[in-house]
Every structure is written in C-alpha cells, then in structure tokens.
Design an enzyme around this catalytic site. Structure first.
Site, mmCIF file in Angstrom:
data_model
loop_
_atom_site.group_PDB
_atom_site.id
_atom_site.type_symbol
_atom_site.label_atom_id
_atom_site.label_comp_id
_atom_site.label_asym_id
_atom_site.label_seq_id
_atom_site.Cartn_x
_atom_site.Cartn_y
_atom_site.Cartn_z
ATOM 1 N N HIS A 15 49.731 -70.334 46.363
ATOM 2 C CA HIS A 15 48.872 -70.935 47.392
ATOM 3 C C HIS A 15 47.974 -72.026 46.808
ATOM 4 C CE1 HIS A 15 48.303 -70.440 51.589
ATOM 5 N NE2 HIS A 15 47.278 -69.612 51.607
ATOM 6 N N ASN A 111 47.159 -70.983 56.994
ATOM 7 C CA ASN A 111 45.784 -70.873 57.477
ATOM 8 C C ASN A 111 44.891 -72.038 57.060
ATOM 9 O OD1 ASN A 111 46.223 -68.478 58.884
ATOM 10 N ND2 ASN A 111 45.838 -67.238 57.065
#
Length: 187
Positions: A15, A111
């Site tokens: 990420h 997100n």
C-alpha cells in the site's frame, strides 16, 4: 502526491508503493520533503522542478483512508485545481511491476482515492497506477495491501519504483495521452 501510510511499520507495505515513488521523485528533483504548517500540516512536501516544470511533491502523513484532507489542504494552499493533481498509488487490478496512467475513473475500492475524491469533489485527477497484482487465493485484499512485498517482489521493487517515477515524469513533461503512448508499451 504519493500515497501510503505513515510510520516505519508500514514502510515496506504494498500500500506504500506510492510513497516510495514520491520519495524517488523528490530525490531526482533534489526536493527535501518537510512538514508544513496550517493547511499543509498533515503532509511532507516540497517545491522544485521535475521534467522542466515547477511541481509540489507531497506525501500525506495521515493514514491512507484520510488522504483527502492533506491533499485538499495542499491544493488550497498552492491555489491548484484538482485537475492538476497527480496521485501515485498502488493498484490491485494491474499485474505486479506494470505501471499505467489515467485521468479520473473509479476508485476500485482504494480508500485513499475515495478520500481524495470526496475531499476534492471530483474524480477528475491524474493517476500513476503502480501494479501490485491481486492477492493469492482467497486472501482479503485489505490484508494483502498491508503486507510487505514478497522476497521475489522485493528483488524487482527498485526497478518498479524507478519505472513509476519515470512514468510520473513523462506525465508531467508530455501530458496524459503522449505519456500513455510512451509508458503503456513498456509495461
């Protein structure tokens, strides 16, 4: 804007590849990233030149799902429209080590992108999508992105970060369509 989560515990996570690319771009441009004040307080940022153009390079110090606030603060501070924003981020839907460029589109469950779209009021910003591939078997994608790259992937990670940084520079220098014509055939 290079996306990632703050702190050493997340540094090697899939990420965080956007933040890794941003650090490479800052090194290439000789830009020292520093904490800001006021509207810039939740990001490390610095100004410089990349591909012959003035740029603001930044990495939020907030968690991924709160990236929108720091992005909005920097855009407001520097009086930049969201259409000039370039977000470098990990992408599950692209094979590991591939890089793709695009403007707008969905967030694909990311997100960080969702937070930025909400904070800017638009999805119409540029993206450097760094492929991390899909999780193996039935592994939850949320768990997969928060794991470090595998030993095999780490052998190619420096090259991937360099290629994604090259793609970002092409995007800044040439614009989206011309940069896609250069970058997409490479990976």
């Amino acid at each position: 804007m290079g996306l990632g989560n703050p702190g050493p515990g997340y540094a090697g996570n899939r990420h965080n590849v956007g933040a890794m690319v941003l650090d490479e771009l800052a090194a290439r441009a000789g830009v020292k990233l520093a904490p800001g004040k006021g509207a810039r307080a939740r990001a490390l940022s610095g100004e410089g030149r990349l591909a012959g153009r003035r740029v603001v390079l930044a990495r939020p110090t907030a968690y991924m799902n709160e990236s929108g606030g720091p992005v909005r603060g920097l855009l407001d501070y520097h009086k930049l429209p969201a259409t000039d924003l370039v977000v470098v981020h990990d992408e599950l839907d692209i094979p590991f080590a591939a890089v793709r460029l695009k403007r707008g589109g969905g967030e694909g469950g990311h997100n960080g992108l969702r937070s930025i779209s909400r904070a800017t009021g638009t999805k119409d910003y540029l993206r450097v999508r760094v492929g991390i591939g899909r999780p193996p078997g039935r592994q939850d994608p949320a768990d997969f992105v928060l794991k470090d790259f595998s030993a095999t992937e780490r052998k190619e990670l420096d090259l991937l970060v360099a290629e994604a940084a090259d793609a970002a520079e092409e995007l800044v220098a040439l614009g989206l369509e011309a940069a896609q014509n250069v970058v997409h055939p490479r990976s």
